[in-house]
Scaffold this active site. Structure first.
Site, short mmCIF file in Angstrom:
data_model
loop_
_atom_site.label_atom_id
_atom_site.label_comp_id
_atom_site.label_asym_id
_atom_site.label_seq_id
_atom_site.Cartn_x
_atom_site.Cartn_y
_atom_site.Cartn_z
N CYS A 1 0.64 -1.29 0.00
CA CYS A 1 -0.06 0.09 -0.09
C CYS A 1 0.77 1.21 -0.13
O CYS A 1 0.35 2.32 -0.01
CB CYS A 1 -0.85 -0.07 1.08
N HIS B 1 -9.51 3.13 -1.87
CA HIS B 1 -7.99 3.06 -1.80
C HIS B 1 -7.63 2.09 -2.94
O HIS B 1 -7.62 0.85 -2.81
CB HIS B 1 -8.03 2.00 -0.32
#
Lengths: 483, 402
Positions: free
Chosen positions: B88, B345
């Protein structure tokens, strides 16, 4: 020469006990005739258990308190071996962290596989671990479904300080096909029970009992425990009576609480018997399957000194009531549920990595730094402690028999698990070492930070495309039933 | 301590696509959408870009390997394009590549672009994937929420916080981000929720309910960076410069029993934050940081991150959260754009999306959600992997000369 006999025994019975009434409640409309069998409960393996994992657990129970280096051979007997060609006993050997110089073989093909392996071991010279384990599938709404249960038993056989000396045995082999399952088939096909009772049990097993006792020069009345592994009500007593054995010394066939565990059943029943036998008592073990095996033992004083273990009684006390017949069917792959996209992950196992990491993966052997004492899993080239980058200093450090404590956990409903939610977390082992691992057989509210855990050998995943089973260790909460 | 990059690199322009379920666009179109905005903002031609970095987290279901997809999508002039993947933190990792290239003098103008097309994977939540043949034999294949949920149990145990108190504190995190996302036209989720909705939502991974988990979205974001001198020469008056850029990856220490990690926080975030503050010259983060965009993949992650970034005292983050310290009108707004929770996201884009919001806020261009107290230092933070094995990124941007 010292005596030959049983050095130690152990068993494994899965925690979940499926209520037969729950099976009948679902199938009764179709198979009303099974009402008479809809009593009691049967032990059912969880989705991540098979003949190998249950066998490993029974063997661990058997080896309680013993130095495992004494084991020279290991035999896994089963009619439900997960692999047709990959030594199943070889997986057991790795899981038990036995020496590479251990002989190993699989025994199969008959419900007598367990008792015959035991007999062969007793006739030999080696210190041999004989494990019998079965996890049989049955068609829904069949008699077999009501009767079969999952379990494993294990006997360490050898010479020396035996807990039960082997007085001798007798075998009879006749191709009597009461039931069969051809290679690759999922289910047994059975013939009429009355024929099996009369021509099978009464004639064949009856003859074996008579001839066996005669061969050993024993009168039936000398037998203090008759472990006749025939899971049909009344039959052991009838057979005993005919052989001159007092019917009241017949062991409980465990049908009400375990079910018929196939090739494992003689060893499971023998374990239950040895748990309560007294020194000097004579134990007869009889099993049936394309003939019969009869073995006779005499318990010794050493039996009283055996360290406590789970045995059959411990496992029977450690139970979880289960009325979820649907889950049982799903775990046996008899009910096609939508598993979702997360179940699609490719579980292909490269043989090379498993070979390199076999001690870590199958044996849960970590590393201990000989310089700093730091324990870690898995073992790595450079120490886990970045302040001391000791390289190549780690020695093998087994973790499977060590207790651990939960330091963080969750119950995950999103990830695919055949038994949701998937409990997993981070655990710290007593004496060092940390692992992030799945938890097995966990009920809601059993887990919290600080809860004590122990390790069990389970199926990690199966490769649905290539049909390879992957094994690893999972944590279960330590319970009052633990030895 | 290395000399660092403080004020050596300026942001010339930034762009961000609309995040969400972008059924209408492929990844290359999302890249163009973000890039077009950045190019206009920067006021340059594509031919002036010397090198590019592409951040993507998942490749098989997405755009495929290598830097070629970016070069093809934007028709870049055969410059060097490097694809980076760091869970991430991939977006911030691509930014690091571009910023370091400019700081080194190797490039005058560099591009960082992050993209992810998660809604083409067929999953609700992140796709399941192998983590390598050795890990797959011994590691847990849990879900992302399950992995991060573990932090909550250890945090409760360590700080003596009741299950109910912590559940309410993390619920506040989500309520706050939903309120913020409702004001953001580019956010994926633009609807406010009340605390009871959050508390009563279906359980995903104990104790995280549906509203404790961030949106799975498609999107792209990008930055064009150069030196302050070139930016000024190109006519930029007010400059946002990079004050610090730090990434820390686990080395396995968390797996050492007795080493100090207790499962309740993110070790790498603490290391990356401490280094970033030092690089940026920030000595009192709770007083000096104006606003933050942190990796709120899950509400519990944001809560413990407040402590890992040294904003809240250890064990007291849940109280700061509950007291509104991080609300849009609080002392240090956190996720004023809606955060991962509501902006969405798309793995590779998130780090750049955060920097984009901080850039807008510093320049007073954030519209309805603009902070009115003249922010000076804005921090962004990414976290990938799982608690015992993760990578953290901290990027601090600020007004030039601050």
């Amino acid at each position: 020469m010292s005596e030959t006999g049983i050095l130690a025994f152990g068993a494994y019975i899965p925690k979940r006990r499926l209520q037969r009434a729950a099976i009948h409640a679902f199938n009764g409309w179709f198979a009303g005739g099974l009402r008479g069998l809809a009593k009691g409960e049967k032990a059912v393996a969880n989705w991540d258990e098979d003949a190998i994992t249950m066998g490993v657990e029974a063997a661990r129970d058997c080896l309680t308190g013993l130095d495992r280096t004494i084991v020279q051979r290991v035999t896994l007997a089963s009619t439900t071996l997960p692999f047709a060609d990959r030594l199943n006993a070889g997986v057991v050997k790795e899981a038990l962290a036995l020496a590479d110089a251990t002989g190993a073989n699989d025994a199969a093909g008959s419900l007598r596989a367990g008792s015959s392996s035991l007999m062969q071991a007793l006739d030999g010279q080696a210190t041999q671990l004989v494990i019998a384990s079965d996890n049989r599938k049955a068609k829904p709404a069949s008699e077999a479904e009501m009767n079969y249960g999952d379990a494993a038993g294990a006997m360490l056989v050898g010479q020396g300080n035996v807990i039960a000396r082997y007085l001798g045995g007798h075998s009879l082999t006749i191709d009597f096909v009461d039931h069969f399952r051809s290679s690759g088939s999922d289910f047994d096909y059975a013939w009429e029970s009355r024929w099996i009772r009369d021509e099978g049990y009464a004639a064949i097993l009856g003859k074996a009992l008579k001839n066996g006792l005669g061969k050993l020069g024993l009168d039936g009345t000398a037998i203090d425990h008759a472990v006749i592994a025939v899971p049909v009500k009344g039959v052991p007593e009838q057979l005993a009576k005919k052989a001159g054995i007092r019917p009241e010394v017949c062991s409980d066939p465990l049908m009400a609480v375990v079910g018929d565990s196939g090739a494992a059943h003689p060893l499971v029943m023998l374990t239950a018997c040895l748990e309560k036998a007294k020194p000097g008592e004579k134990i007869l073990l009889a099993s049936f399957g394309q003939g019969a095996d009869v073995l006779v033992f005499e318990a010794t004083e050493a039996l009283t000194n055996l360290p406590p273990r789970w045995g059959v009684s411990g496992h029977l006390a450690f139970r979880q009531d289960d009325s979820n017949y649907g889950r049982y069917l799903f775990h046996r792959n008899l009910l096609r549920l939508e598993k979702g996209i997360r179940a699609e992950m490719d579980q292909k196992q490269p043989g090379t990595t498993l070979f390199r990491q076999r001690k870590a993966v199958l044996g849960l052997i970590g590393g201990r730094c000989t310089k700093t004492g730091t324990v870690q899993f898995p073992k790595t080239e450079i120490n886990v402690n970045p302040n001391d980058r000791a390289q190549g200093t780690q020695e093998d450090y087994p973790l499977a028999e060590r207790y651990a404590k939960v330091i963080a956990f969750t119950a995950d409903n999103l990830t695919f698990s055949p038994d949701p939610p998937s409990f997993y977390g981070t655990i710290d082992f007593e004496g060092g070492g940390r692992l992030v691992t799945e938890f097995a057989d966990v009920c809601a509210d059993e887990i919290e930070v600080g809860v004590e855990m122990r390790m069990v050998f389970r199926i990690k995943a199966t490769d649905d495309q290539r049909h390879f089973t992957k094994y690893f260790w999972k944590a279960v909460p330590v319970s009052k039933g633990d030895a | 301590m290395p000399r660092g990059i403080k004020d050596k690199v300026a942001i010339l322009g930034m762009g961000c696509s609309k995040f969400g379920e972008r059924w209408d666009k492929d990844a290359d179109q999302l890249m163009v959408e973000a890039f077009d905005e950045a190019l206009v903002d920067a006021g340059i031609e594509t031919s002036q870009i010397d090198a590019a970095w592409l951040g993507v987290g998942f490749d098989a279901q997405n755009i495929g390997p290598s830097g070629i997809p970016l070069s093809m999508a934007l028709r870049l002039p055969n410059i060097g394009v490097t694809k980076v993947e760091n869970y991430c933190a991939s977006g911030t990792e691509s930014f690091r590549g571009a910023v370091y290239a400019v700081a080194s003098g190797a490039c005058d103008i560099a591009l960082a672009l992050g993209v992810e097309k998660l809604k083409d994977t067929g999953y609700g939540g992140l796709p399941v994937r192998s983590r390598g043949t050795t890990f797959d034999m011994i590691g847990v294949t849990g879900s992302a929420p399950g992995s991060f949920a573990q932090i909550a149990s250890a945090y409760r145990a360590k700080h003596g916080v009741s299950r109910d108190d912590l559940k309410r504190a993390i619920a506040h995190v989500s309520v706050k981000s939903h309120a913020n996302g409702a004001k953001n036209p580019k956010a994926h989720l633009q609807k406010a929720v009340d605390i009871d909705t959050v508390l009563n939502a279906p359980m995903i991974a104990d104790p995280l309910g549906l509203y404790d988990c961030c949106g799975v979205s498609d999107g792209a974001a990008c930055a064009i960076v150069t030196t302050p001198e070139i930016a000024k020469a190109l006519g930029k008056q007010e400059l946002v410069t990079i004050k610090a850029l730090q990434i820390s990856a686990s080395n396995g220490w968390e797996m050492q029993q007795g080493g100090g990690w207790d499962g309740s926080y993110f070790h790498t975030t603490r290391i990356a934050a401490a280094k970033a503050y030092e690089e940026a010259g920030i000595t009192k983060p709770r007083e000096q940081v104006s606003l933050m965009e942190v990796h709120d993949c899950f509400s519990i992650t944001e809560l413990v991150t407040m402590e890992d970034l040294y904003i809240s005292k250890e064990g007291e983050g849940w109280k700061d959260v509950r007291d509104g310290f991080f609300d849009a009108d609080g002392s240090i707004p956190c996720q004023i754009d809606g955060g991962l929770k509501c902006f969405g996201h798309p793995i590779g884009a998130s780090g750049l999306r955060m920097i984009y919001e901080n850039y807008l806020q510093l320049l007073g261009r954030a519209g309805d959600r603009q902070r009115q107290d003249n922010p000076v230092f804005a921090l962004s933070h990414n976290l990938g992997g799982q608690p015992v094995q993760n990578v953290s990124a901290v990027a601090i941007v600020g007004l030039h000369g601050a």
